[in-house]
Structure formats: C-alpha cells, structure tokens
Design a protein around this motif. Structure first.
Motif, PDB file in Angstrom:
ATOM      1  N   ASN A 104       0.826  -1.210   0.000  1.00 25.05           N
ATOM      2  CA  ASN A 104       0.000   0.000   0.000  1.00 25.05           C
ATOM      3  C   ASN A 104       0.854   1.251   0.000  1.00 25.05           C
ATOM      4  O   ASN A 104       0.559   2.222  -0.694  1.00 25.05           O
ATOM      5  CB  ASN A 104      -0.926  -0.006   1.222  1.00 25.05           C
ATOM      6  CG  ASN A 104      -2.185  -0.811   0.970  1.00 25.05           C
ATOM      7  OD1 ASN A 104      -2.704  -0.815  -0.144  1.00 25.05           O
ATOM      8  ND2 ASN A 104      -2.658  -1.515   1.982  1.00 25.05           N
ATOM      9  N   THR A 105       1.912   1.208   0.784  1.00 21.21           N
ATOM     10  CA  THR A 105       2.787   2.379   0.866  1.00 21.21           C
ATOM     11  C   THR A 105       3.447   2.667  -0.487  1.00 21.21           C
ATOM     12  O   THR A 105       3.502   3.815  -0.939  1.00 21.21           O
ATOM     13  CB  THR A 105       3.893   2.145   1.925  1.00 21.21           C
ATOM     14  OG1 THR A 105       3.247   1.818   3.152  1.00 21.21           O
ATOM     15  CG2 THR A 105       4.764   3.356   2.107  1.00 21.21           C
ATOM     16  N   LEU A 107       2.430   1.716  -3.526  1.00 18.10           N
ATOM     17  CA  LEU A 107       1.460   2.159  -4.522  1.00 18.10           C
ATOM     18  C   LEU A 107       1.028   3.597  -4.260  1.00 18.10           C
ATOM     19  O   LEU A 107       0.885   4.404  -5.183  1.00 18.10           O
ATOM     20  CB  LEU A 107       0.245   1.222  -4.539  1.00 18.10           C
ATOM     21  CG  LEU A 107       0.516  -0.193  -5.069  1.00 18.10           C
ATOM     22  CD1 LEU A 107      -0.719  -1.082  -4.907  1.00 18.10           C
ATOM     23  CD2 LEU A 107       0.942  -0.159  -6.535  1.00 18.10           C
ATOM     24  N   ALA A 108       0.860   3.901  -2.989  1.00 21.38           N
ATOM     25  CA  ALA A 108       0.475   5.273  -2.644  1.00 21.38           C
ATOM     26  C   ALA A 108       1.600   6.239  -2.993  1.00 21.38           C
ATOM     27  O   ALA A 108       1.356   7.364  -3.447  1.00 21.38           O
ATOM     28  CB  ALA A 108       0.140   5.357  -1.159  1.00 21.38           C
ATOM     29  N   ASP A 109       2.812   5.795  -2.808  1.00 23.10           N
ATOM     30  CA  ASP A 109       3.957   6.651  -3.113  1.00 23.10           C
ATOM     31  C   ASP A 109       4.016   6.975  -4.607  1.00 23.10           C
ATOM     32  O   ASP A 109       4.263   8.117  -5.001  1.00 23.10           O
ATOM     33  CB  ASP A 109       5.251   5.953  -2.673  1.00 23.10           C
ATOM     34  CG  ASP A 109       6.444   6.876  -2.740  1.00 23.10           C
ATOM     35  OD1 ASP A 109       6.316   8.025  -2.255  1.00 23.10           O
ATOM     36  OD2 ASP A 109       7.488   6.487  -3.290  1.00 23.10           O
ATOM     37  N   GLN A 111       1.530   7.011  -6.644  1.00 19.10           N
ATOM     38  CA  GLN A 111       0.415   7.926  -6.914  1.00 19.10           C
ATOM     39  C   GLN A 111       0.730   9.341  -6.435  1.00 19.10           C
ATOM     40  O   GLN A 111       0.553  10.322  -7.159  1.00 19.10           O
ATOM     41  CB  GLN A 111      -0.822   7.391  -6.172  1.00 19.10           C
ATOM     42  CG  GLN A 111      -2.121   8.037  -6.547  1.00 19.10           C
ATOM     43  CD  GLN A 111      -2.685   7.464  -7.838  1.00 19.10           C
ATOM     44  OE1 GLN A 111      -2.496   8.028  -8.894  1.00 19.10           O
ATOM     45  NE2 GLN A 111      -3.335   6.325  -7.754  1.00 19.10           N
ATOM     46  N   THR A 112       1.210   9.425  -5.208  1.00 21.91           N
ATOM     47  CA  THR A 112       1.462  10.730  -4.603  1.00 21.91           C
ATOM     48  C   THR A 112       2.510  11.515  -5.382  1.00 21.91           C
ATOM     49  O   THR A 112       2.352  12.714  -5.640  1.00 21.91           O
ATOM     50  CB  THR A 112       1.952  10.542  -3.147  1.00 21.91           C
ATOM     51  OG1 THR A 112       0.973   9.792  -2.464  1.00 21.91           O
ATOM     52  CG2 THR A 112       2.159  11.872  -2.460  1.00 21.91           C
ATOM     53  N   ASN A 115       1.110  12.738  -8.680  1.00 17.13           N
ATOM     54  CA  ASN A 115       0.163  13.835  -8.500  1.00 17.13           C
ATOM     55  C   ASN A 115       0.876  15.126  -8.122  1.00 17.13           C
ATOM     56  O   ASN A 115       0.551  16.198  -8.619  1.00 17.13           O
ATOM     57  CB  ASN A 115      -0.871  13.475  -7.427  1.00 17.13           C
ATOM     58  CG  ASN A 115      -1.825  12.414  -7.918  1.00 17.13           C
ATOM     59  OD1 ASN A 115      -1.982  12.225  -9.120  1.00 17.13           O
ATOM     60  ND2 ASN A 115      -2.452  11.695  -6.999  1.00 17.13           N
ATOM     61  N   GLU A 145      -1.992   1.567 -11.981  1.00 20.61           N
ATOM     62  CA  GLU A 145      -1.924   1.436 -10.521  1.00 20.61           C
ATOM     63  C   GLU A 145      -3.248   0.945  -9.912  1.00 20.61           C
ATOM     64  O   GLU A 145      -3.244   0.000  -9.108  1.00 20.61           O
ATOM     65  CB  GLU A 145      -1.454   2.767  -9.912  1.00 20.61           C
ATOM     66  CG  GLU A 145      -1.169   2.723  -8.434  1.00 20.61           C
ATOM     67  CD  GLU A 145      -2.396   3.027  -7.620  1.00 20.61           C
ATOM     68  OE1 GLU A 145      -2.487   2.528  -6.496  1.00 20.61           O
ATOM     69  OE2 GLU A 145      -3.300   3.745  -8.124  1.00 20.61           O
ATOM     70  N   THR A 149      -3.974  -2.608  -7.749  1.00 19.49           N
ATOM     71  CA  THR A 149      -4.677  -2.624  -6.459  1.00 19.49           C
ATOM     72  C   THR A 149      -5.903  -3.523  -6.523  1.00 19.49           C
ATOM     73  O   THR A 149      -6.110  -4.379  -5.648  1.00 19.49           O
ATOM     74  CB  THR A 149      -5.111  -1.187  -6.076  1.00 19.49           C
ATOM     75  OG1 THR A 149      -3.946  -0.366  -6.057  1.00 19.49           O
ATOM     76  CG2 THR A 149      -5.772  -1.154  -4.720  1.00 19.49           C
TER      77      THR A 149
END
Lengths: 159, 141
Positions: A104-105, A107-109, A111-112, A115, A145, A149
C-alpha cells in the motif's frame, strides 16, 4: 499534435488496461494474482517507453535538459518503487499478504509523487503544451496502478 | 475480446502512430501468458525488474550524455555477471600437457554446474530478482 498523440496513447493504454487483454495460452482465466503481477509489469513497461519518448523529445529540442532531468528523475523513482513492489510480489500470495502494508505504501507513493509532480507544477515546464503532454504521459503510467490494487484485492493480498 | 473493442483499439493505434503502436504491442505481448501460473509470475516479475533497470540505466546514460554527470557513474561490470560461475576444470597435473590426450583419458566434460537441488537453502545470488525481506529461511517449516 504531440499532445493529441499523447492523449490517444493514454486512451490506448486505458482501453487496453480495462479490456481484460491478459489471457493464457490454455485459455484458463489467469488468477487475480497473475493479473496483478502482469499489470505491474505493464506499468513498468509503460514507464520505460515513456522514458524513451522523453529522452527523444529532449534530443529533438522539445524538452530542455532541466525539464527532461526532472521527468526522468521521477521515472527513476517510479522504477525504484516498482522494483521494491516486484520483490514483494515475488514472494507469492502469502508473502505479499504479509507485506500488504508495504505494498500500500509503495502504490500510494507512486500515486502521490505523480500527483505532486503534475499538480504542484513539479514538472516546471514553461510551455503549457509540453506540460500537458507530460501530464498525459505520467497519467498513462498511473492508469495501471488502480488495476494492480484491484487484482491484489481480488487475490486477497490487500483488504 | 469483443470485436467492437478490437475495432476501437485498432482505431486508436492508427491515431497514436509509432509511439502508441509500440507501446500497445509491448503491452499485448506482456498480456500473453503461458499455461504455468508460477512460471508466468516469475517471468512477469523478472521482466518488470528489467524494465525498471532500463529506465535507470537510460537516465544515467542520458545524464552523462548531456553533461550533467561528467564521469560515467561507475565502470559497471555487467551487474548480473556471476563471478567465477564456472567451476575450475579438473586438470591433470600440469606439465603433462600432451598435444593429444592419451586414449585412456576420456575428456570428461567439466562437471556441469550441478543442477541446483530443489530446495536451495543458501543464497541465490545469480537471480535477477532481488531477494525479498521475507525470503523463506532454510528449512523453515
């Protein structure tokens, strides 16, 4: 023109990504985990293709050295993230489930960072057309991404 | 895949030109999986890591090319080249290095790198896949 092509390329990736174009030679449906891993590879492939395009754009004078450097740096970070993700996915469903938080970290990274790069003007590209082009390019990487998920959730790796 | 979707994709490819076509074909090839799930997963992961490495390599090369990095980062020995992977060929004690082998000495093929035992417990340095934190321990139950 290039912007138009880029948008079309993104649509292409989207269409491809959402059309279940993953299939096995034996016609058995691939498992969710197989699909997640395959979409993960597609993300890396798109990232590599775009790096080629960005370098090519720099060589043909469409992107300055500074702009190119920032974008490639971003892509290099994505590649690092993806390598870490791959290492986890390589441990199989149970190993990956144990590392769900790390996945999760990562994938979020991805994305973040993307963005922030786009929304915060991190690209620093003066030419709005070029900025738009690169945004589309970055988005095409990101289009995989949510699929990763989704299939990791279906495989029971992520909740 | 339904025909309408195929048509849609073909139309997009026609519009996207070389770049889009190349990407599409690459993605299509990635999506074609074999029959063995484990082999598929292993191949996808290996390929994905290779793509990642190519991005980093190209970035490093580009920086050198445009002068952002003056020195080629490192005199990289091929990263995945295993050191002396070939076991020393058994040699008969030195000096007798006749041009022709005595008939009795059948040239024995160098002991082929022994097929790794199924349960490889030690390390796996030849793999291109970085080990996971959670790599199973030797003999773990």
């Amino acid at each position: 023109m290039r912007k138009r092509l880029s948008i079309v390329a993104v649509l292409l990736v989207y269409t491809f990504a959402t059309s279940s174009c993953i299939h096995r030679v034996d016609n058995k449906p691939p498992s969710p985990y197989e699909q997640a891993v395959t979409y993960s590879t597609m993300l890396a492939a798109a990232n590599a293709s775009i790096a080629d395009a960005v370098i090519s754009a720099n060589r043909s004078g469409l992107l300055s050295i500074q702009e190119t450097d920032r974008i490639l740096h971003f892509q290099s970070v994505i590649a690092d993230d993806h390598q870490r993700l791959s290492s986890i996915l390589n441990s199989g469903v149970s190993g990956a489930t144990d590392s769900a938080a790390a996945i999760n970290t990562i994938l979020a990274d991805i994305q973040t960072q993307a963005n922030a790069l786009i929304a915060g003007g991190g690209l620093g590209i003066k030419n709005p057309k070029t900025q738009g082009t690169i945004e589309q390019d970055v988005n095409s990487v990101l289009s995989f991404e949510p699929l990763i998920t989704k299939y990791l959730q279906l495989a029971g790796v992520l909740k | 895949m339904n025909p309408q979707l195929v048509q849609e994709i073909i139309t997009l490819i026609a519009l996207a030109g070389e770049y889009g076509t190349e990407l599409y074909l690459k993605l299509k090839a990635i999506g074609e999986l074999g029959a063995d799930e484990q082999a598929n997963i292993h191949k996808q992961i290996t390929d994905g890591i290779a793509f990642d490495q190519s991005v980093k390599d190209k970035y490093a090369q580009w920086r050198v090319h445009v002068g952002l990095d003056s020195v080629p980062t490192e005199p990289v020995p091929p990263a995945s080249t295993p050191a002396p992977a070939v076991p020393p060929t058994p040699q008969t004690p030195t000096e007798a290095a006749p041009a022709t082998l005595p008939p009795a000495v059948v040239p024995i093929a160098a002991p082929a790198p022994a097929p790794a035992p199924k349960v490889s417990t030690v390390h796996d340095s030849s793999s291109t896949i970085p080990p996971t934190e959670e790599a199973p321990k030797a003999g773990s139950d």
